[in-house]
Design a protein around this motif. Structure first.
Motif, short mmCIF file in Angstrom:
data_model
loop_
_atom_site.label_atom_id
_atom_site.label_comp_id
_atom_site.label_asym_id
_atom_site.label_seq_id
_atom_site.Cartn_x
_atom_site.Cartn_y
_atom_site.Cartn_z
N HIS A 210 0.82 -1.37 -0.02
CA HIS A 210 0.10 -0.26 0.03
C HIS A 210 0.48 1.31 0.26
O HIS A 210 -0.18 2.76 0.14
CB HIS A 210 -1.06 -0.45 1.29
CG HIS A 210 -1.60 -1.35 1.69
ND1 HIS A 210 -2.49 -1.57 0.84
CD2 HIS A 210 -1.66 -2.39 2.69
CE1 HIS A 210 -3.44 -2.56 1.51
NE2 HIS A 210 -2.37 -3.26 2.53
N ASP A 211 1.79 0.82 0.22
CA ASP A 211 3.06 2.06 0.94
C ASP A 211 4.01 2.69 -0.55
O ASP A 211 5.17 2.23 -0.86
CB ASP A 211 3.59 2.05 1.74
CG ASP A 211 4.88 3.59 2.30
OD1 ASP A 211 4.80 4.31 1.21
OD2 ASP A 211 4.72 3.67 3.84
N PRO A 212 3.74 4.25 -0.92
CA PRO A 212 4.21 3.82 -2.22
C PRO A 212 6.30 4.15 -1.95
O PRO A 212 7.32 3.32 -2.90
CB PRO A 212 4.35 4.68 -3.17
CG PRO A 212 3.39 5.17 -1.60
CD PRO A 212 2.56 4.69 -1.24
N ILE A 234 1.92 -2.90 -9.41
CA ILE A 234 0.81 -1.80 -8.24
C ILE A 234 1.46 -0.92 -8.16
O ILE A 234 0.81 0.37 -8.77
CB ILE A 234 1.91 -2.61 -6.69
CG1 ILE A 234 0.89 -4.03 -6.99
CG2 ILE A 234 1.11 -1.68 -6.09
CD1 ILE A 234 0.84 -4.92 -5.73
N MET A 238 -0.31 2.57 -9.38
CA MET A 238 -0.47 3.49 -8.18
C MET A 238 0.29 5.28 -8.68
O MET A 238 -0.23 6.59 -8.78
CB MET A 238 0.80 3.47 -7.64
CG MET A 238 0.19 3.27 -5.48
SD MET A 238 1.51 2.08 -4.49
CE MET A 238 0.61 1.47 -3.39
N THR A 239 1.11 5.25 -10.24
CA THR A 239 1.89 6.29 -10.41
C THR A 239 0.52 7.21 -11.46
O THR A 239 0.17 8.00 -11.29
CB THR A 239 2.60 6.17 -10.96
OG1 THR A 239 2.66 4.71 -12.18
CG2 THR A 239 3.50 6.39 -10.12
N SER A 241 -2.63 6.35 -10.63
CA SER A 241 -3.88 5.99 -10.04
C SER A 241 -4.23 7.94 -9.60
O SER A 241 -5.91 8.22 -9.90
CB SER A 241 -4.01 5.14 -9.42
OG SER A 241 -3.70 5.59 -7.84
N HIS A 244 -2.40 9.17 -5.07
CA HIS A 244 -1.18 9.78 -3.80
C HIS A 244 -0.73 10.98 -4.54
O HIS A 244 -0.48 11.22 -5.26
CB HIS A 244 -0.52 8.65 -3.68
CG HIS A 244 -0.88 7.43 -2.73
ND1 HIS A 244 -1.45 7.06 -1.36
CD2 HIS A 244 -0.67 6.25 -4.06
CE1 HIS A 244 -1.26 5.26 -1.82
NE2 HIS A 244 -1.17 5.24 -2.84
N LEU A 249 4.63 10.21 -4.40
CA LEU A 249 5.15 9.10 -5.43
C LEU A 249 6.13 9.38 -6.17
O LEU A 249 6.40 8.65 -6.21
CB LEU A 249 4.38 9.49 -6.80
CG LEU A 249 2.53 8.94 -6.38
CD1 LEU A 249 1.67 9.11 -6.86
CD2 LEU A 249 2.33 7.16 -5.98
#
Lengths: 506, 370
Positions: A210-212, A234, A238-239, A241, A244, A249
């Motif tokens: 869950h943690d970038p 993932i 994440m980058t 989505s 964050h 990021l």
């Protein structure tokens, strides 16, 4: 001298600083905001004042002090603080310090009680007293995972890796879900060349996916371990989505950009590097500057100002041939990351090879050797400086500590330094042989820069010896350096040219 | 809210002096609102005499009409909330009386006074509760009286408060507001806990305080409340809060300031909660609490390092260890580690601490410290 480090690959491995510095750098940044559950009532200052007026004691003074500070009622806080100060012999040190802060404040009251070890960490040079202090505190309060991690850092800076390892295991068992603890542990295991263990720690932590910040570390360390990170997909999601903040990021984008660069996807890599510096960490800026060196062009044309930007500044200074600035930034980088060998290698290299300040270079190398007592490059750099200062015994001592298993790169440097020592001992023929041996190894392994370095220093020694080989040696070195455009060695050759001119004239 | 013209009347709940309630409770004196008591927003306190036993009593009269004056918004809901709390407090106090909990203030009676004054536009009844009256006062007063010098007194009081919590917990009640002003003293009986206005009971799972979203005063609130952290279990939320408050009380007896205040001062500003009402103690952090458990543990260590010299040597190590366990920044681990390892029984228990206070008391006595 060994300069291979300048062109070594770089990954976004987490920085490891003490807890307070890590907080200052924003690495405790939260991933999402908490939802409000409780309504917190405002401070009931009137009630505290009434209690104080009815029962004047240290007990009610403490209560009034706490409430008045919270309510920003400075006059009430001062009244309580004065009472506390009058009874200072009966107070706890904390209450007394808080009262002092209230009594001495000028414009804005800021209540912050720094931990006991803060002043030691803030000293420009690492102070080993911190180890004793942290150990004493941990013997009384062993549940403090962050203190264990700070102790591990202090051990690592002192080169006590096994003690550091034990402290890290304890920290992990107490606070293994914490980003600071995990990232610090990862940095340690990369430092002691155990990237697989670092990967296992990251993979085992439930926080990682869950943690970038942790995924970035996994991608970087997987690259070092020559493995494929299982978090790549993932990470990419994440980058994209937008879930964050750009700061959270930053290192993840940088790690992905580095992967793309290694696959040859320059376009994707550049886009990710740009993303990584929208709101960058210091590490991402340094990574970008490294990538720009690899790409041979700028990705970002404006200056990026972040705190403790020492590595990036050293890289920029080096690539723009600002040698004094390179040494200065390397020194600052070494103070910031005292256990890392890179800043010490950079600083000692430029100070000695380019500037010719062997005393300064030696100091930097010795500083780096405290945390890395068996680092072949640092030992060789120290030996080179000592030999250049004609301190043969000291130079031989450093060389004798170099482990036998070294890379061909390091081997070239060590042979060349052995040659230098022999020259300075007056054993020129043997010295020459060693230099030629070093050059041959460099040629065999296609190490052009190492070859140029060995040739340049052979030329220096020949000029100083004046046996008639100096012109040929200098010409050979000059041809190679000019051909390869090694700007750092150009400066060395300018100096040698001057020496040679003097020799001819004399 | 009613129009201002209708609100300019004297609150009948403040006019009970001289009244004989329920033919037994003679109200003699209106008390100034207790400076450190909470929950006094809609009530008046009186001294009185029990006509049957001729002993002194403490009477708390609820003012439903003051709700009309002070509430902005849904008045009916506010009145309902107040009456629910009142009924709940009586039912909890009834449980304590039935179980004969000697360390919890005793409920002597309760009732309702009808208002027949034609000058009062809203003749709402006045509910009241009658308690035994402290002859000495609360911890502030006693602490002042003995000038904080009696080390034995501190341990004895903490022991009695722990016993009070144990008695409540055994009866499935959590107090949730232990602080110096809620510890009152009796000449012969020692310390008792009062003010169960925030209590929760496992027998009233839908009690009015069960989902209380107004935290207690910032300086006493468990640190995670300031970060809006919701405990995962009911026990953690209720009994865990009692443990934190007991630890905070221990700390305050030696430092004079509440623990949460000290903790906030030790947390780096970037990691303190972004709450304006904390004044100069406010920070910038708006995120989840869980990543901060390690930094808050470090802050707690700093707090404990500081307080250590203020604790007398014979009990120093035990007391520091005890505060560290009771105020563990990880709410799920609060209390004695052995309690958390056991398969059955309460994980948030004060039982072991009662024994520890006993031992500390003996150590102090043997050492000759008073």
């Amino acid at each position: 001298m060994n300069t291979a480090i300048v062109n070594e690959p770089r990954r976004v491995v987490p920085r490891w600083r003490n807890f307070l510095s890590t907080v200052e750098m924003g690495e405790f940044s939260s991933l999402k905001n908490a939802t409000q559950i409780y309504q917190i009532p405002t401070a009931d200052i009137n009630a505290a004042k009434r209690a104080w007026n009815t029962n004047r004691s240290l007990f009610s003074a403490g209560e009034l002090l706490a409430t008045a500070i919270q309510a920003n009622d400075i006059s009430a806080a001062k009244e309580a603080a004065e009472f506390i100060f009058r009874h200072k012999d009966e107070c706890s040190p904390f209450v007394l310090r808080t009262a002092q802060q209230v009594l001495t404040y000028r414009n804005q009251l800021i209540i912050e009680d720094s931990p006991t070890e803060a002043s030691l960490w803030r000293q420009p040079k690492f102070d080993r007293k911190i180890i004793g202090l942290l150990r004493r505190q941990l013997s009384d309060f062993p549940n403090d995972s962050i203190r264990w991690m700070d102790l591990a850092l202090a051990y690592t800076i002192s080169g006590l890796h096994e003690k550091a390892r034990r402290a890290i295991y304890t920290a992990l068992s107490l606070g293994g879900g914490n980003r600071f603890i995990i990232r610090s542990a990862v940095r340690f295991f990369v430092h002691i060349d155990e990237p697989d263990l670092a990967l296992r720690i990251l993979a085992k932590s439930p926080s990682t996916k869950h943690d970038p910040w942790l995924i970035a570390a996994h991608i970087a360390v997987a690259d070092i371990a020559k493995k494929q990170s299982g978090f790549q997909k993932i990470a990419q999601a994440m980058t994209l989505s937008g879930g964050h903040s750009p700061f959270n990021l930053s290192e993840l984008s940088s790690a992905l950009a580095t992967s793309e660069l290694s696959f040859g996807s320059d376009k994707k890599s550049k886009a990710l590097f740009r993303k990584s510096v929208e709101d960058p960490t210091e590490n991402s800026v340094a990574q970008l500057r490294w990538a720009e060196d690899q790409l041979g062009k700028q990705v970002i044309d404006h200056q990026l100002t972040v705190p403790r930007n020492f590595e990036a500044e050293a890289r920029i200074a080096l690539s723009t041939a600002r040698w004094d600035d390179t040494v200065k930034s390397s020194r600052e980088w070494l103070c910031d990351e005292p256990f890392s060998s890179r800043p010490a290698i950079w600083g000692s290299y430029v100070a000695s090879v380019v500037i010719g300040n062997y005393n300064e270079a030696l100091k930097i190398a010795i500083e780096g050797l405290k945390a890395n007592p068996y680092d072949p490059t640092l030992l060789n750099n120290a030996a080179f400086c000592e030999a250049s200062l004609n301190k043969i015994k000291e130079a031989e001592d450093y060389l004798s500590k170099i482990p036998t298993a070294i890379t061909s790169n390091e081997n070239v440097a060590v042979r060349a330094t052995e040659g230098l020592i022999l020259f300075r001992k007056g054993l020129r023929q043997e010295g020459r042989k060693k230099y030629l041996e070093a050059i041959a190894i460099a040629q065999e392994n296609d190490l052009v820069r190492q070859e140029a370095l060995a040739l340049s220093f052979l030329a220096r020694e020949e000029i100083l010896a004046g046996d008639g080989f100096e012109e040929a040696a200098f010409k050979r070195a000059e041809d190679l350096v000019k051909n390869q455009n090694f700007i750092d060695l150009t400066k060395l050759l300018e100096y040698e040219k001057l020496l040679l001119g003097n020799r001819r004239n004399s | 809210m009613a129009p201002p013209s209708l609100l300019n009347f004297i609150d009948p709940a403040s006019q009970l002096e001289g009244e004989l309630l329920d033919g037994r409770w003679l109200v003699t004196k209106l008390l100034p609102s207790d400076p450190n008591a909470t929950g006094g927003y809609f009530s008046f306190s009186y001294e009185g005499i029990d006509q049957e036993t001729k002993s002194s009593i403490f009477l708390k009269a609820l003012s439903l009409v003051s709700v009309l004056k002070l509430t902005n918004g849904n008045v009916l809901r506010a009145i309902q909330g107040l009456t629910n709390s009142h009924t709940f407090e009586i039912s909890v106090l009834d449980v304590c009386r039935a179980a004969n909990l000697e360390r919890v203030v005793k409920l002597l009676g309760h009732g309702e006074l009808s208002v027949n004054d034609p000058d009062v536009p809203f003749p709402l009844p006045i509910p009241y509760i009658v308690f035994e009256l402290t002859e000495i006062g609360n911890a502030y007063k006693l602490h002042t009286a003995i000038n904080a010098a009696s080390e034995l007194w501190k341990i004895k009081t903490l022991h009695e408060v722990a016993v009070a919590l144990q008695q409540l917990h055994t009866n499935r009640i959590a107090h949730k507001d232990v602080k110096p002003s809620n510890v009152i003293f009796f000449k012969s009986l020692g310390a008792k806990l009062c003010d169960l206005g925030r209590a929760t009971s496992e027998d009233h799972l839908h009690g009015p305080n069960e989902n209380l979203t107004i935290a207690c005063q910032v300086r006493y609130a468990p640190i995670e409340h300031l970060y809006q952290f919701a405990p995962t279990t009911r026990d953690e939320k209720n009994y865990g809060a009692d443990l934190y408050h007991l630890g905070s009380l221990c700390y305050q007896f030696y430092s004079s300031v509440p623990l949460t205040f000290s903790l906030l001062s030790k947390i780096p500003a970037d990691l303190r909660p972004d709450l304006n009402l904390l004044g100069p103690l406010a920070g910038k952090y708006r995120g989840n609490y869980l990543p901060l458990i390690a930094p808050v543990t470090k802050a707690l260590t700093e707090v404990l390092i500081d307080i250590t010299p203020a604790i007398p040597y014979p009990v120093r190590a035990g007391m520091v260890n005890l505060i560290g366990q009771l105020c563990n920044p990880d709410p799920s681990k609060r209390g004695h580690p052995k309690d958390h390892r056991r398969a059955v029984g309460r994980k948030f228990s004060v039982e072991r601490y009662i024994a520890q206070f006993n031992t500390m008391y003996s150590k102090l006595k043997i050492s000759g410290l008073r």
